[in-house]
Design a protein around this motif. Sequence first.
Motif, short mmCIF file in Angstrom:
data_model
loop_
_atom_site.label_atom_id
_atom_site.label_comp_id
_atom_site.label_asym_id
_atom_site.label_seq_id
_atom_site.Cartn_x
_atom_site.Cartn_y
_atom_site.Cartn_z
N ASP A 110 0.86 -1.18 0.00
CA ASP A 110 0.00 0.00 0.00
C ASP A 110 0.90 1.23 0.00
OD1 ASP A 110 -1.56 2.24 0.74
OD2 ASP A 110 -2.95 0.99 1.88
N ASN A 112 0.19 4.46 -0.37
CA ASN A 112 -0.30 5.60 0.41
C ASN A 112 0.06 5.49 1.88
OD1 ASN A 112 -1.43 6.86 -1.84
ND2 ASN A 112 -3.32 5.67 -1.65
N GLN A 113 -0.03 4.30 2.42
CA GLN A 113 0.33 4.09 3.83
C GLN A 113 1.78 3.64 4.00
OE1 GLN A 113 -2.42 1.76 6.16
NE2 GLN A 113 -4.14 2.35 4.86
N ASN A 114 2.45 3.37 2.87
CA ASN A 114 3.83 2.86 2.86
C ASN A 114 3.96 1.65 3.78
OD1 ASN A 114 6.53 2.78 2.06
ND2 ASN A 114 7.18 3.98 3.83
N LYS A 115 3.03 0.68 3.58
CA LYS A 115 2.99 -0.51 4.42
C LYS A 115 2.71 -1.74 3.59
CE LYS A 115 0.62 -0.22 8.34
NZ LYS A 115 -0.43 0.14 9.32
#
Length: 164
Positions: A110, A112-115
């Motif tokens: 992801d 956007n969440q950098n996860k």
Amino acid sequence: MENKMGYNIKLVLCICSLALILARVSSATSRRDIRGFINEHNKARAEVGVGPIKWNETIARYAQNYANVRSWDCAMEHSMGPYGENIASGEGMTGAAGVKYWVTEKEFYDYNQNKCINDECGHYLAVIWSKSTYVGCATSLCTNGQTFVICDYDPSVTDGERPY
């Protein structure tokens, strides 16, 4: 006494010569294999706007040495060395197929969440990590019939940073 020593020295020399020949054969990554490793990395990197990664012989030798160690058991254990690292194994697996396998984790990242979702994208991040400029990869045929695939990256992924 001389015959025994002469025989033992000849036997030792023969065994050492054979070991050197086998080591040389097992550490030879063909140009075709190198192209496969590099092309698959750079295809995934281009998809996210990251520049190409370059082959490094020193890193490739490190990877080959570790692949040779794992050829006895094909265990999915990292070398714990100085580089970022991806490993895989499978029956008839090529280096290019190993990289494609790691890239399948893209769906679990992801941006956007950098996860990673369920911690399932670390291999993919290593492939596309923009700060990694060099890679060295290798394969070895394991005693169980599977192929061990390894790529080492320099520099490696830094936790918390965006990959690109």
